[in-house]
Write a protein that holds these residues in place. Sequence first.
Motif, PDB file in Angstrom:
ATOM      1  N   SER A   9      -1.980   8.878 -11.906  1.00 50.54           N
ATOM      2  CA  SER A   9      -0.901   9.094 -12.845  1.00 50.54           C
ATOM      3  C   SER A   9       0.414   9.214 -12.102  1.00 50.54           C
ATOM      4  CB  SER A   9      -1.161  10.390 -13.604  1.00 50.54           C
ATOM      5  OG  SER A   9       0.028  10.872 -14.152  1.00 50.54           O
ATOM      6  N   PRO A  10       1.502   8.722 -12.672  1.00 55.06           N
ATOM      7  CA  PRO A  10       2.785   8.862 -11.996  1.00 55.06           C
ATOM      8  C   PRO A  10       3.198  10.321 -11.888  1.00 55.06           C
ATOM      9  CG  PRO A  10       3.082   8.060 -14.226  1.00 55.06           C
ATOM     10  CD  PRO A  10       1.623   8.037 -13.955  1.00 55.06           C
ATOM     11  N   SER A  11       2.635  11.139 -12.752  1.00 48.91           N
ATOM     12  CA  SER A  11       2.975  12.552 -12.685  1.00 48.91           C
ATOM     13  C   SER A  11       2.032  13.305 -11.767  1.00 48.91           C
ATOM     14  CB  SER A  11       2.922  13.170 -14.074  1.00 48.91           C
ATOM     15  OG  SER A  11       1.641  12.979 -14.623  1.00 48.91           O
ATOM     16  N   ARG A  15       8.254  -3.781  -8.096  1.00 51.66           N
ATOM     17  CA  ARG A  15       7.137  -2.870  -8.401  1.00 51.66           C
ATOM     18  C   ARG A  15       7.586  -1.416  -8.323  1.00 51.66           C
ATOM     19  NH1 ARG A  15       4.491  -7.397  -7.115  1.00 51.66           N
ATOM     20  NH2 ARG A  15       2.289  -7.547  -7.681  1.00 51.66           N
ATOM     21  N   LYS A  16       8.271  -1.131  -7.279  1.00 49.72           N
ATOM     22  CA  LYS A  16       8.708   0.250  -7.076  1.00 49.72           C
ATOM     23  C   LYS A  16       9.672   0.686  -8.188  1.00 49.72           C
ATOM     24  CE  LYS A  16       9.371   1.478  -2.859  1.00 49.72           C
ATOM     25  NZ  LYS A  16       9.932   1.661  -1.508  1.00 49.72           N
ATOM     26  N   SER A  17      10.582  -0.199  -8.554  1.00 50.89           N
ATOM     27  CA  SER A  17      11.564   0.148  -9.590  1.00 50.89           C
ATOM     28  C   SER A  17      10.890   0.366 -10.929  1.00 50.89           C
ATOM     29  CB  SER A  17      12.608  -0.967  -9.710  1.00 50.89           C
ATOM     30  OG  SER A  17      13.320  -1.117  -8.504  1.00 50.89           O
ATOM     31  N   LEU A  18       9.966  -0.508 -11.268  1.00 43.36           N
ATOM     32  CA  LEU A  18       9.275  -0.367 -12.556  1.00 43.36           C
ATOM     33  C   LEU A  18       8.495   0.935 -12.606  1.00 43.36           C
ATOM     34  CD1 LEU A  18       7.976  -4.021 -13.143  1.00 43.36           C
ATOM     35  CD2 LEU A  18       9.806  -2.838 -14.375  1.00 43.36           C
ATOM     36  N   GLU A  19       7.885   1.271 -11.498  1.00 46.23           N
ATOM     37  CA  GLU A  19       7.114   2.504 -11.470  1.00 46.23           C
ATOM     38  C   GLU A  19       8.028   3.720 -11.606  1.00 46.23           C
ATOM     39  OE1 GLU A  19       3.957   2.672 -11.758  1.00 46.23           O
ATOM     40  OE2 GLU A  19       4.075   4.845 -11.821  1.00 46.23           O
ATOM     41  N   ARG A  20       9.151   3.657 -10.960  1.00 49.12           N
ATOM     42  CA  ARG A  20      10.091   4.780 -11.058  1.00 49.12           C
ATOM     43  C   ARG A  20      10.632   4.900 -12.474  1.00 49.12           C
ATOM     44  NH1 ARG A  20      13.765   5.185  -5.605  1.00 49.12           N
ATOM     45  NH2 ARG A  20      12.038   5.679  -4.218  1.00 49.12           N
ATOM     46  N   LEU A  62       7.367  14.974  -7.008  1.00 51.43           N
ATOM     47  CA  LEU A  62       8.200  13.783  -7.123  1.00 51.43           C
ATOM     48  C   LEU A  62       9.218  13.950  -8.238  1.00 51.43           C
ATOM     49  CD1 LEU A  62       8.608  10.914  -6.051  1.00 51.43           C
ATOM     50  CD2 LEU A  62       7.132  10.129  -7.871  1.00 51.43           C
ATOM     51  N   ASP A  63      10.451  13.865  -7.863  1.00 51.22           N
ATOM     52  CA  ASP A  63      11.514  13.917  -8.849  1.00 51.22           C
ATOM     53  C   ASP A  63      12.244  12.592  -8.834  1.00 51.22           C
ATOM     54  OD1 ASP A  63      14.563  15.883  -9.294  1.00 51.22           O
ATOM     55  OD2 ASP A  63      13.666  14.279 -10.446  1.00 51.22           O
ATOM     56  N   PRO A  64      11.988  11.748  -9.804  1.00 44.63           N
ATOM     57  CA  PRO A  64      12.603  10.426  -9.773  1.00 44.63           C
ATOM     58  C   PRO A  64      14.013  10.409 -10.319  1.00 44.63           C
ATOM     59  CG  PRO A  64      11.166  10.616 -11.672  1.00 44.63           C
ATOM     60  CD  PRO A  64      11.131  11.944 -10.963  1.00 44.63           C
ATOM     61  N   MET A  65      14.583  11.557 -10.560  1.00 44.49           N
ATOM     62  CA  MET A  65      15.916  11.603 -11.163  1.00 44.49           C
ATOM     63  C   MET A  65      16.986  11.249 -10.147  1.00 44.49           C
ATOM     64  SD  MET A  65      15.570  12.433 -14.354  1.00 44.49           S
ATOM     65  CE  MET A  65      17.090  13.204 -14.846  1.00 44.49           C
ATOM     66  N   GLU A  66      16.853  10.042  -9.671  1.00 42.19           N
ATOM     67  CA  GLU A  66      17.859   9.619  -8.699  1.00 42.19           C
ATOM     68  C   GLU A  66      19.021   8.983  -9.443  1.00 42.19           C
ATOM     69  OE1 GLU A  66      14.441   7.508  -7.061  1.00 42.19           O
ATOM     70  OE2 GLU A  66      15.655   7.593  -5.256  1.00 42.19           O
ATOM     71  N   ALA A  74       0.806  -1.223   0.000  1.00 42.26           N
ATOM     72  CA  ALA A  74       0.000   0.000   0.000  1.00 42.26           C
ATOM     73  C   ALA A  74       0.832   1.262   0.000  1.00 42.26           C
ATOM     74  CB  ALA A  74      -0.924   0.010   1.215  1.00 42.26           C
ATOM     75  N   TYR A  75       2.029   1.185   0.558  1.00 41.92           N
ATOM     76  CA  TYR A  75       2.815   2.403   0.636  1.00 41.92           C
ATOM     77  C   TYR A  75       3.619   2.643  -0.627  1.00 41.92           C
ATOM     78  CZ  TYR A  75       6.981  -0.375   1.336  1.00 41.92           C
ATOM     79  OH  TYR A  75       8.004  -1.250   1.144  1.00 41.92           O
ATOM     80  N   ALA A  76       3.716   1.632  -1.467  1.00 39.97           N
ATOM     81  CA  ALA A  76       4.494   1.806  -2.686  1.00 39.97           C
ATOM     82  C   ALA A  76       3.715   2.647  -3.687  1.00 39.97           C
ATOM     83  CB  ALA A  76       4.817   0.446  -3.296  1.00 39.97           C
ATOM     84  N   PRO A  77       4.397   3.483  -4.459  1.00 41.31           N
ATOM     85  CA  PRO A  77       3.703   4.363  -5.382  1.00 41.31           C
ATOM     86  C   PRO A  77       3.212   3.622  -6.620  1.00 41.31           C
ATOM     87  CG  PRO A  77       6.049   4.711  -5.584  1.00 41.31           C
ATOM     88  CD  PRO A  77       5.844   3.708  -4.492  1.00 41.31           C
ATOM     89  N   MET A  78       2.192   2.843  -6.443  1.00 40.89           N
ATOM     90  CA  MET A  78       1.634   2.116  -7.566  1.00 40.89           C
ATOM     91  C   MET A  78       0.795   3.066  -8.411  1.00 40.89           C
ATOM     92  SD  MET A  78       2.685  -0.881  -6.702  1.00 40.89           S
ATOM     93  CE  MET A  78       1.681  -2.133  -7.443  1.00 40.89           C
TER      94      MET A  78
END
Lengths: 261, 108
Positions: free
Chosen positions: A176-178, A249-254, A183-187, A167-171
């Motif tokens: 929308s992911p945006s 899941r988290k990686s794919l979403e990012r 959120l800046d996924p530019m890690e 539930a806490y993962a940004p699914m």
Amino acid sequence: MSSTSSEGRDRIGAAPVGTATGSDRDLLHRYHDGGERDARERLVQRHMPLVRALARRYAGRGEPLEDIEQVGAIGLLKAIDRYDLERDVALTTYATPNIVGEIKRHFRDKGWAIRIPRGLQELNARMSRTIERLTSGLGRSPTIAEIGRELSVTPEQVLEALEAGSAYAPMSLSSSPSGDAELDPMEAVGKEDEAFERSEQRVTLEPALAALPSRDREILRKRFEDGLTQTQIAEEVGISQMHVSRLIRKSLERMRSELGQ
Amino acid sequence: MLGGVGDRFDLGFDELDDLQLAVERLLAEAGAQDELRIAVDLSEGCLTTRIGPLSKTTIVEALQGPESRPGDLNLRRVLETVVDAFAVEEVNRDGLYVTLDKRVHGIR
């Protein structure tokens, strides 16, 4: 929590800054003026100890420490990106509130410590160990019913706890992911992954992969390139199967956010 | 919902998780939908999940384009990894439906 924050911030902010500020500024110039992403990554690596120190303050609230560290790394990246070279302030001083803010926002928006009942959190944690044990004993992945029997709970409770665990993962099932403008996924945490480096697709995927910690990249490679199962990956990497599932899941979403799809 | 299906059919945790991941990634790529129907059929050890209608035609391109190459990590590659087969259908101009076939071993 708040009583220790300012003390910790001063301590953390004071230690490395005095010796590192000069080279920090050099790297910041190279990144902001010259567009050198390598300089940005070096800054991230240099200041990850600060992120880890800040993340530890928020440990024990139902989220794995490494997940909190990753969120904190986003705050660090934002600080690097937003840093104003005109200002005479140490990067660590500027980055600390960004990192803490990102972590707090994560807990507020997505943290299961707030939304998920403690009983479910505990069941989720117990389940993780139980799945490992049953998988080892049965020689296959256990069913929901088997997990429930082992834990003396109903299948419905198992499913609820599984759901709570993600539930806490940004699914992106419903958003929308945006949707999160902050959120800046530019890690760019971690080292280059040689297998992906060799790939023909690296031109397209490289920025998205670079956004992931090296371990997460390795997990993706094992799962989607080598075709290992979650169970096999869990054994190789030394984390639970449920954790592998969450990280994938988290990686794919990012990556999807990074690719701007 | 898929969790309940998985329990009913005695899917292993990994099988259920694969199926859930396939559906999650598909819906994430499809974007927001006004209405969504998911149907699950079981036949001879194969669980077929049908999802739609999806309005985004890019799903077709994503799933019917060239085969994935090593290093790809797109929707197609994810589905290729976690399910045994997938297909895109158009049903009565209703929209696009995607079917996901997963052979499962948990079914007794």
